[in-house]
Motif scaffolding. Structure first.
Motif, short mmCIF file in Angstrom:
data_model
loop_
_atom_site.label_atom_id
_atom_site.label_comp_id
_atom_site.label_asym_id
_atom_site.label_seq_id
_atom_site.Cartn_x
_atom_site.Cartn_y
_atom_site.Cartn_z
N ARG A 142 0.82 -1.22 0.00
CA ARG A 142 0.00 0.00 0.00
C ARG A 142 0.84 1.25 0.00
NH1 ARG A 142 -1.86 3.24 3.98
NH2 ARG A 142 -1.06 1.86 5.59
N ASN A 143 2.00 1.19 0.66
CA ASN A 143 2.86 2.37 0.78
C ASN A 143 4.33 1.94 0.78
OD1 ASN A 143 3.16 1.21 3.32
ND2 ASN A 143 1.68 2.60 4.28
N SER A 144 5.20 2.90 1.03
CA SER A 144 6.65 2.61 1.02
C SER A 144 7.03 1.59 2.07
CB SER A 144 7.44 3.90 1.23
OG SER A 144 7.25 4.79 0.14
N ALA A 145 6.38 1.68 3.23
CA ALA A 145 6.68 0.71 4.30
C ALA A 145 6.32 -0.71 3.86
CB ALA A 145 5.93 1.09 5.57
N GLY A 146 5.22 -0.85 3.14
CA GLY A 146 4.84 -2.17 2.64
C GLY A 146 5.83 -2.70 1.63
N LEU A 147 6.32 -1.81 0.77
CA LEU A 147 7.34 -2.22 -0.20
C LEU A 147 8.61 -2.64 0.51
CD1 LEU A 147 8.40 -2.50 -3.09
CD2 LEU A 147 8.97 -0.05 -3.04
N ALA A 148 8.98 -1.90 1.56
CA ALA A 148 10.17 -2.25 2.33
C ALA A 148 10.02 -3.63 2.96
CB ALA A 148 10.41 -1.20 3.42
N ARG A 149 8.83 -3.89 3.48
CA ARG A 149 8.59 -5.18 4.11
C ARG A 149 8.71 -6.31 3.10
NH1 ARG A 149 2.75 -7.30 6.09
NH2 ARG A 149 3.37 -9.43 6.57
N TYR A 150 8.13 -6.11 1.92
CA TYR A 150 8.21 -7.14 0.89
C TYR A 150 9.66 -7.38 0.49
CZ TYR A 150 7.60 -9.69 -3.45
OH TYR A 150 7.69 -10.63 -4.43
N CYS A 151 10.40 -6.30 0.25
CA CYS A 151 11.80 -6.43 -0.15
C CYS A 151 12.62 -7.13 0.92
CB CYS A 151 12.39 -5.06 -0.46
SG CYS A 151 11.77 -4.28 -1.97
N PHE A 152 12.28 -6.88 2.19
CA PHE A 152 12.97 -7.58 3.27
C PHE A 152 12.75 -9.07 3.18
CE2 PHE A 152 12.29 -9.67 7.39
CZ PHE A 152 13.60 -9.71 7.84
N HIS A 153 11.49 -9.47 3.03
CA HIS A 153 11.18 -10.90 3.02
C HIS A 153 11.84 -11.63 1.85
CE1 HIS A 153 8.56 -11.15 6.41
NE2 HIS A 153 7.65 -10.33 5.92
N VAL A 154 11.77 -11.06 0.66
CA VAL A 154 12.23 -11.80 -0.51
C VAL A 154 13.72 -11.63 -0.79
CG1 VAL A 154 9.95 -11.72 -1.58
CG2 VAL A 154 11.61 -9.95 -2.14
N ALA A 155 14.37 -10.65 -0.16
CA ALA A 155 15.78 -10.44 -0.46
C ALA A 155 16.60 -9.99 0.74
CB ALA A 155 15.93 -9.42 -1.59
N GLY A 156 16.08 -9.06 1.53
CA GLY A 156 16.85 -8.59 2.68
C GLY A 156 17.14 -9.70 3.68
N ALA A 157 16.14 -10.55 3.93
CA ALA A 157 16.35 -11.67 4.86
C ALA A 157 17.35 -12.66 4.31
CB ALA A 157 15.01 -12.36 5.15
N VAL A 158 17.40 -12.79 2.98
CA VAL A 158 18.42 -13.64 2.35
C VAL A 158 19.80 -13.03 2.57
CG1 VAL A 158 19.22 -14.67 0.21
CG2 VAL A 158 16.77 -14.47 0.64
N GLY A 159 19.87 -11.69 2.47
CA GLY A 159 21.14 -11.01 2.72
C GLY A 159 21.66 -11.28 4.12
N VAL A 160 20.76 -11.32 5.09
CA VAL A 160 21.16 -11.62 6.47
C VAL A 160 21.74 -13.03 6.56
CG1 VAL A 160 20.31 -11.94 8.83
CG2 VAL A 160 19.53 -9.98 7.46
N MET A 161 21.08 -14.00 5.91
CA MET A 161 21.61 -15.37 5.91
C MET A 161 22.95 -15.44 5.17
SD MET A 161 18.50 -18.14 5.79
CE MET A 161 17.64 -17.59 4.33
N ILE A 184 17.78 -5.66 -0.12
CA ILE A 184 16.71 -4.73 -0.51
C ILE A 184 17.08 -4.01 -1.80
CG2 ILE A 184 15.57 -2.57 0.13
CD1 ILE A 184 15.56 -3.56 3.02
N ALA A 185 18.34 -3.60 -1.93
CA ALA A 185 18.78 -2.92 -3.15
C ALA A 185 18.62 -3.84 -4.36
CB ALA A 185 20.24 -2.49 -3.01
N PHE A 186 19.01 -5.11 -4.20
CA PHE A 186 18.87 -6.07 -5.30
C PHE A 186 17.40 -6.17 -5.73
CE2 PHE A 186 22.81 -8.95 -4.39
CZ PHE A 186 23.63 -7.86 -4.64
N GLN A 187 16.51 -6.27 -4.75
CA GLN A 187 15.10 -6.47 -5.08
C GLN A 187 14.50 -5.23 -5.74
OE1 GLN A 187 13.70 -9.28 -5.09
NE2 GLN A 187 11.66 -8.58 -5.73
#
Length: 348
Positions: A142-161, A184-187
């Protein structure tokens, strides 16, 4: 006398589901070489142990993505029948892999192997699987925060691993946050490049508020009369990507040289995708943006000297979306049950 409890012994749990590690590594490399040529190029720069672990982690991510989308190594999207059941299957297989049980799927067994070697937890995996769950239910930001959350799940969390695979301690919050920035940048680069493909598949990862600001009607993002507005959105994505990319480079300073070189190479190659989409403006979706092999090699050479210099320039402003804030929102979200907060094992 014939009771199963008397004649059957429980299966011995072994990392990788009991498969030969070399075969897991070989199959994982085949998957990364076919599914992501850009990351495959950068991954060759890691030392041998890290490189193999990175491949096994990638194999799991790729396989989960393919199961969710009905794809084969990132090919054309298939009709999505039973997407919620697919996500449940991913979670069950991942749990089995982490527990050292065979999964009958080599990519999940590979994940079990690398999870055992690098102390990756189900909580970490759940952060990634939650992104597939969002896709499964047709979720849109819905907003920038939602986009951030999605990017975290699909790529940022992978970056952490990935950071854990490279040996970053579990309590090094700063470096883990910078690894999240990289994902997040990659996504963001992927979203900008794939806007037309996603639109054709009935998906949209552009926040509804951004679309409203550009006066783009629902479902009309990639129509010819909105190419100018789509270009404005791609530029916004590229600028946000750039900020996360520069922040991510700050976290490479204390990595071993080869890991630093590999991460900077991947950052520069993926960054080039986002910058190219921005440069092409309204022509960005006439053809899929790719980085040529000669240019990749040049970026890898540039990254070598950048890794030697080891003095990354910080962004003018750090990213608005911080790892801690995103993680807090994820844990408090009611849309997807938060993963169990399994404590990380103590470091040796």
């Amino acid at each position: 006398m014939l009771a199963p409890s008397r004649i059957l012994k429980p299966a011995v749990k072994r990392a990788g589901g009991g498969r030969d590690r070399d075969k897991l590594v070989a199959k994982s490399y085949e998957m990364i070489a076919e599914g992501s040529k850009s990351f495959a190029s950068a991954s060759r720069l890691f030392d041998l142990d890290t490189r193999e672990r990175v491949w096994m982690l990638y194999a799991w991510c790729r396989r989960c993505d393919d199961i969710t989308d009905g794809q084969q190594l990132g090919g054309a999207l298939a009709k999505q029948d039973g997407p919620v059941d697919r996500t449940k299957a991913i979670r069950v297989l991942t749990r089995r892999a982490i527990d050292g049980e065979p999964t009958a799927d080599i990519a999940f067994d590979a994940f079990g192997q690398v999870a055992s070697e690098c102390r990756l937890t189900m909580s970490m995996a759940d952060d990634v699987i939650a992104g597939f769950a969002l896709d499964a239910k047709g979720w849109r930001p819905r907003n920038s925060a939602g986009l951030a959350r999605y990017c975290f799940h699909v790529a940022g969390a992978v970056g952490v691993m990935m950071a854990r695979v490279m040996g970053v301690p579990a309590d090094d919050d700063y470096t883990l946050a910078r690894a999240c920035d990289l994902g997040i940048a990659f996504q963001l680069a992927n979203i900008a490049r794939d806007m037309a493909e996603d639109d054709a598949a009935g998906r949209c990862y552009i926040p509804a508020e951004w679309l409203a600001e550009e006066d783009i009607e629902p479902g009309q993002l990639m129509k010819p009369h909105h190419r100018g507005e789509a270009s404005d959105i791609a530029r916004r994505l590229a600028l946000t990507m750039d900020r996360h990319l520069r922040a991510a480079k700050l976290g490479t300073v204390h990595l071993p040289f080869r890991s630093r070189w590999a991460i900077l190479s991947a950052a520069n190659i993926y960054g080039a995708i986002g910058y190219e989409v921005d440069r092409l403006d309204h022509k960005a979706w006439d053809h899929r943006v790719v980085i040529s092999r000669p240019r990749k090699l040049w970026l890898i050479v540039q990254s070598f000297f950048e890794a030697l210099w080891n003095r990354p320039m910080p962004p003018d402003h750090m990213p608005e979306w911080t790892y801690a804030d995103i993680l807090l929102e994820v844990r408090m979200s009611g849309d997807i049950p938060p993963p169990p907060m399994t404590p990380l094992p103590d470091e040796d």
